[in-house]
Enzyme design. Structure first.
Site, PDB file in Angstrom:
ATOM      1  N   ASP A 213      -4.957  -6.785   6.087  1.00 42.62           N
ATOM      2  CA  ASP A 213      -6.245  -6.445   5.476  1.00 42.62           C
ATOM      3  C   ASP A 213      -7.047  -7.728   5.209  1.00 42.62           C
ATOM      4  OD1 ASP A 213      -8.104  -4.718   4.484  1.00 42.62           O
ATOM      5  OD2 ASP A 213      -7.036  -4.207   2.650  1.00 42.62           O
TER       6      ASP A 213
ATOM      7  N   LYS B 247       4.687 -14.279   4.512  1.00 44.48           N
ATOM      8  CA  LYS B 247       4.855 -15.274   3.452  1.00 44.48           C
ATOM      9  C   LYS B 247       6.352 -15.307   3.118  1.00 44.48           C
ATOM     10  CE  LYS B 247       3.232 -18.089   0.239  1.00 44.48           C
ATOM     11  NZ  LYS B 247       2.572 -19.370   0.548  1.00 44.48           N
TER      12      LYS B 247
ATOM     13  N   TYR C  84       0.822  -1.207   0.000  1.00 45.64           N
ATOM     14  CA  TYR C  84       0.000   0.000   0.000  1.00 45.64           C
ATOM     15  C   TYR C  84       0.860   1.263   0.000  1.00 45.64           C
ATOM     16  CZ  TYR C  84      -3.929  -3.030   1.220  1.00 45.64           C
ATOM     17  OH  TYR C  84      -4.890  -4.013   1.221  1.00 45.64           O
TER      18      TYR C  84
ATOM     19  N   ASP D 272      -1.436 -17.794   3.703  1.00 39.27           N
ATOM     20  CA  ASP D 272      -2.394 -18.753   3.142  1.00 39.27           C
ATOM     21  C   ASP D 272      -2.801 -19.777   4.201  1.00 39.27           C
ATOM     22  OD1 ASP D 272       0.268 -19.494   3.015  1.00 39.27           O
ATOM     23  OD2 ASP D 272       0.101 -20.613   1.145  1.00 39.27           O
TER      24      ASP D 272
END
Ligand SMILES: NC(=O)c1ccc[n+]([C@@H]2O[C@H](COP(=O)([O-])OP(=O)(O)OC[C@H]3O[C@@H](n4cnc5c(N)ncnc54)[C@H](O)[C@@H]3O)[C@@H](O)[C@H]2O)c1
Length: 348
Positions: free
Chosen positions: A268, A211, A141, A244
């Protein structure tokens, strides 16, 4: 003169509906506050070419806190198409005003408690009580984006990155690049805020979401900084999980988690998931908290199809007001607004 000055930013769509409901609650608890309207949202983008007009930025510099409804955001081309004729072709680029507010005022903590209120038939399970700390100013972002990709950037990437060879021969208008930027400072302070919160609220565990096995540079840095911070809190259990995997684990074993901390985009994503586990977006509230200003909002967007019908759930916005109680701990100073008392009244 009122004791508190609060910027009132309804924005677009159902932002107006839920703010009206929140005001009924604030008036009922007789908060000694002056509410000052601020212009923000799609209407101002179309009419003035700026969804966060300078006058609203000035207003935010004079208030104790702000309550924000929601805004409508659209992709670049759709946004340009809706500009009024005098602003078309001026090279204006739409950026979400809430994202800009977070960066302009360094509102680095996005605090999103997700609690299943007893007996809510929409609860995924009774008793869920999770708190998401989302980093709010960096990551994907950051706003550093290129589409089409300029030749200089492509040439530099070609010289510096082997995997870029896969894209190097594409014409600039055939692809786009969004930079994921994570700093040591930004990672350290959001993780520390999560641990401090856990410590002060008797929470047992903080889970670091990332991740890092694939997105090695940025998420690797985030995880490394997070692990360093964790060492300062030996009384709190720490673990980490891939974004995930955590989506699956949260649904399967929600009681195995407590406080979660994540870079901006993953934060988010898990916020919406956690909100749905406690009844949906109508129960998901948010506090954007910096050292000098805090902006409270529901997690949801402007849901245009329900705008003006007064039928969406305003509880998220009302709970956002309650988020104010932790400002004191995050800012390390007494908040100017007596949120604690306000919350006591709200819950009475
Ligand atoms: N912080 C923000 O202002 C914010 C956040 C997310 C999306 N957006 C913007 O909002 C617009 C609409 O986005 P969207 O449809 O993806 O997301 P949304 O959150 O506006 O709505 C998605 C769906 O969630 C449900 N929902 C949302 N709020 C609810 C409430 N208070 N009570 C009950 N149900 C509720 C509705 O079914 C709605 O259709 C887009 O322009 C998007 O960019 C803004």
């Amino acid at each position: 003169m009122s004791k508190h000055r609060i910027a009132w930013l309804p924005g677009d769509g159902i932002g107006n509906d839920v703010m009206e409901a929140a005001r009924l609650v604030l008036d009922a608890v007789e908060l000694d506050a002056e509410y000052v309207h601020g212009d923000i949202g799609w209407e101002y983008w179309c009419r003035e070419g700026d969804a966060l007009p300078t006058r609203t930025v000035h207003l935010l510099k004079t208030v104790d806190a702000a309550l924000f409804g929601a805004i409508t955001s659209k992709p670049v081309k759709a946004a340009e198409a809706e500009l009024s004729p005098e602003h078309k072709g001026r090279g204006l680029t739409y950026r979400s005003p809430i994202v800009r507010m977070r960066q302009l005022f360094d509102l680095y903590v996005c605090l999103r408690p997700c609690k299943a209120y007893p007996g809510n038939p929409l609860n995924h399970r009774e008793g869920i009580d999770l708190v998401v700390f989302r980093e709010n100013t960096e990551d994907l972002y950051a706003g550093v984006e290129f589409g089409p990709v300029p030749q200089e950037l492509a040439a530099t990437l070609k010289g510096l990155s082997k995997p870029f060879a896969h894209f190097a021969d594409l014409p600039g208008d055939e692809y786009a690049v969004s930079c994921k930027i994570n700093t040591k400072h930004g990672s350290e302070r959001i993780v520390r805020a999560a641990f401090e919160f856990a410590k002060q609220h008797g929470r047992k565990k903080v889970t670091i979401v990332h991740k890092a096995n694939v997105v090695r540079a940025t998420d690797g840095l985030f995880l490394e900084e997070a692990k360093k911070v964790a060492q300062d809190f030996p009384g709190i259990q720490t673990d980490d999980a891939n974004i995930d995997a955590i989506c699956m684990w949260l649904l399967k074993n929600p009681f195995a988690y407590d406080v979660l901390v994540a870079p901006n985009l993953y934060g988010d994503i898990i916020s919406d998931l956690c909100a749905q586990m406690v009844g949906g977006l109508g129960f998901g509230c948010s506090g954007n908290i910096g050292e000098k200003l805090a902006v409270f909002e529901p997690t949801h967007g402007s849901a245009p199809k329900y705008a003006g019908q007064h039928k969406v759930n305003p509880i998220a916005t009302i709970l956002a007001i309650k988020n104010g109680e932790v400002v004191q701990q995050i800012q390390g100073a007494r908040p100017k607004v007596d949120f604690e008392n306000m919350v006591k009244n709200l819950l009475a």
